[in-house]
Motif scaffolding. Structure first.
Motif, short mmCIF file in Angstrom:
data_model
loop_
_atom_site.label_atom_id
_atom_site.label_comp_id
_atom_site.label_asym_id
_atom_site.label_seq_id
_atom_site.Cartn_x
_atom_site.Cartn_y
_atom_site.Cartn_z
N THR A 182 0.87 -1.41 0.25
CA THR A 182 -0.62 0.18 -0.07
C THR A 182 1.18 1.21 0.06
N VAL A 183 2.18 1.42 0.84
CA VAL A 183 2.84 2.39 1.19
C VAL A 183 3.48 2.15 -0.53
N VAL A 184 3.95 1.50 -1.21
CA VAL A 184 4.67 1.69 -2.43
C VAL A 184 3.90 1.56 -3.80
N PHE A 185 2.81 1.48 -3.43
CA PHE A 185 1.68 1.34 -4.46
C PHE A 185 1.29 3.48 -4.22
N PRO A 201 5.91 -12.90 -9.76
CA PRO A 201 5.62 -11.85 -7.85
C PRO A 201 6.59 -10.43 -7.91
N SER A 202 7.27 -10.45 -9.14
CA SER A 202 8.22 -9.44 -9.29
C SER A 202 8.15 -8.49 -10.15
N TRP A 203 7.13 -8.96 -10.74
CA TRP A 203 6.56 -7.67 -11.11
C TRP A 203 4.77 -7.63 -12.05
N SER A 204 3.88 -8.33 -11.04
CA SER A 204 2.71 -8.02 -10.57
C SER A 204 2.31 -6.70 -9.53
N LEU A 205 3.39 -6.02 -8.98
CA LEU A 205 3.16 -4.40 -8.23
C LEU A 205 3.25 -3.42 -8.99
N ALA A 206 4.72 -3.65 -10.27
CA ALA A 206 4.92 -2.36 -11.06
C ALA A 206 3.81 -2.77 -11.79
N SER A 207 3.35 -3.44 -13.10
CA SER A 207 2.20 -3.26 -13.47
C SER A 207 0.81 -2.57 -13.02
N VAL A 208 0.36 -2.88 -11.77
CA VAL A 208 -0.58 -2.03 -11.31
C VAL A 208 0.17 -0.83 -11.53
N ILE A 209 0.87 -0.86 -10.92
CA ILE A 209 1.41 0.93 -10.31
C ILE A 209 1.99 1.70 -11.74
N ILE A 210 2.12 1.18 -13.00
CA ILE A 210 1.84 2.25 -14.62
C ILE A 210 1.16 2.36 -14.71
N ALA A 211 -0.39 0.78 -14.87
CA ALA A 211 -2.08 1.72 -14.60
C ALA A 211 -2.30 2.10 -14.21
N ASN A 212 -2.04 2.16 -12.61
CA ASN A 212 -2.53 3.27 -11.95
C ASN A 212 -2.08 5.01 -12.45
N ILE A 213 -0.45 5.14 -12.73
CA ILE A 213 -0.37 6.11 -13.01
C ILE A 213 -1.05 6.89 -14.32
N TRP A 214 -1.17 6.10 -15.83
CA TRP A 214 -1.93 6.29 -16.56
C TRP A 214 -2.97 6.75 -15.98
N ILE A 215 -3.65 6.39 -15.33
CA ILE A 215 -4.75 7.00 -15.35
C ILE A 215 -4.85 7.66 -14.31
N THR A 238 -6.16 6.72 -3.80
CA THR A 238 -4.98 6.12 -4.28
C THR A 238 -4.93 5.17 -3.38
N LEU A 239 -4.94 5.18 -2.18
CA LEU A 239 -4.96 4.57 -1.04
C LEU A 239 -6.47 3.31 -1.15
N LYS A 240 -8.03 4.25 -2.24
CA LYS A 240 -8.52 3.18 -1.95
C LYS A 240 -8.79 2.50 -3.33
N VAL A 241 -7.86 2.70 -4.16
CA VAL A 241 -7.64 1.75 -5.61
C VAL A 241 -7.73 0.28 -4.62
N PHE A 242 -9.01 0.11 -5.63
CA PHE A 242 -8.64 -1.80 -5.58
C PHE A 242 -9.73 -2.34 -7.12
N ASP A 243 -10.47 -1.64 -7.67
CA ASP A 243 -10.69 -2.38 -9.27
C ASP A 243 -9.83 -2.22 -10.22
N ILE A 244 -8.98 -1.71 -10.00
CA ILE A 244 -7.17 -1.65 -10.60
C ILE A 244 -6.56 -2.79 -11.02
N ILE A 245 -6.41 -3.11 -9.37
CA ILE A 245 -5.48 -4.16 -9.07
C ILE A 245 -6.41 -5.22 -9.25
#
Length: 329
Positions: free
Chosen positions: A108-111, A188-202, A260-267
């Motif tokens: 949550t902190v990193v995201f 597991p090494s890329w899943s968090l980075a993937s959702v972060i990229i999508a959330n940044i774009w949005i 961002t704290l409450k982002v659920f749909d994207i992840i």
């Protein structure tokens, strides 16, 4: 001797200040004093009533119910019929002792931090770029709003297709460049980075809109004065633009933090918090506890949700304190 000149005028006021105003009786009651108008407070409460009802129905009551859920041992049966036993802070102790708590807190902190940093930086750069008022600037700025206007389910599904390990356009592009495929959503090494990229774009368009509006409020004379003093473009930005943009930046970052704290749909659409909880945040964990299993744990799920509320409230109080301190100085 004229006696009429010595007679007192019946229409004169007792104090001798001129003729007294005639008393009106608009209601026909026989009373001499007019009816006093109603207090304007009733009109104010009339305008406030819909807002108070809305806040109470859609904010205060759900928050109360969520707190009640977190303090009781609810099952499916007791959730429908009532009668759940009171457990106090037992659900919170269960959450804190859960092995998922530490990874979910870290994710949550990193995201949140990485998303806010890149969303704000990209939004500010685009806001400065579009403030130049060149040809087609309005059209291009409108096109940048598309990610923000799309439904989150559409955006998340699009990114899931783009980052697909086998048929995604991202891996196809990497293959043309001689780079092997990356398991964006299943590693597991890329899943968090993937959702972060999508959330940044949005989130970039949201920052662009707010920061661009803040830039329009800065007088052009300040830039002209700085240029006359010999300041280059970077110095004008750092000494003029950035300081005057701090109030708008604070609001942008605070709202971005709450969103961002409450982002659920994207992840949930892209990874469902996996694999192996590698992209689980408090938002997805709360949903999974309450609704994602055959045996839902309503109490712990509500406790995780309340932790998110407390975190957002803490940052909101920090912002209010900083604003008061700035206004008093």
């Amino acid at each position: 001797m004229n006696t009429t000149a010595q007679m007192p005028d019946a229409s004169a006021a007792p104090g001798g200040d001129g003729p007294a105003k005639p008393r009106r009786d608009p209601a026909g009651t026989g009373r001499g004093t007019p009816r006093r108008p109603r207090s304007p407070q009733w009109a104010a409460w009339g305008f406030l009533a819909p807002v108070v009802a809305y806040l109470g129905l859609f904010y205060a009551y759900p928050l109360y119910r969520n707190i009640d859920l977190s303090l009781r041992d609810y099952t499916v049966r007791s959730f429908v019929q009532g009668g759940a036993p009171f457990t106090g802070l037992g659900n919170y102790r269960t959450v804190f002792r859960d092995p998922t708590f530490a990874p979910a807190l870290e994710h949550t902190v990193v995201f949140t931090a990485v998303s806010l940093l890149f969303q704000y930086a990209a939004g500010l750069a685009l806001a400065v770029f579009f403030s130049q008022h060149f040809r087609l600037s309005t059209t291009l700025r409108a096109l940048f709003l598309v990610p923000w206007l799309l439904p989150l389910i559409v955006s998340a599904s699009t990114w899931s297709w783009m980052l697909n390990s086998d048929s995604g356009i991202v891996n196809s592009t990497l293959g043309w460049a001689g780079i092997g495929p990356v398991n964006w959503l299943t590693s597991p090494s890329w899943s968090l980075a993937s959702v972060i990229i999508a959330n940044i774009w949005i989130g970039i368009p949201f920052n662009l809109v707010l920061l661009h509006s803040g830039l329009q409020a800065i007088p052009a004379t300040l830039y002209e004065a700085a240029a006359l003093d010999g300041a280059n473009a970077w110095q004008r930005f750092w000494k003029v633009t950035f300081p005057l943009l701090r109030p708008v930046s604070a609001v942008t970052l605070l709202l971005g933090l709450v969103y961002t704290l409450k982002v659920f749909d994207i992840i949930w659409i892209m990874t469902k918090g996996g694999p192996s909880d590698s992209s689980t945040t408090f938002a997805t964990w709360s949903y999974r506890l309450g609704f994602g299993t055959l045996l839902p744990q309503f109490g712990p799920g509500a406790a995780v949700g309340n932790i998110l509320v407390v975190i957002a409230l803490a940052f909101g109080l920090v912002y209010i304190r900083a604003q008061r301190k700035q206004m008093s100085s």
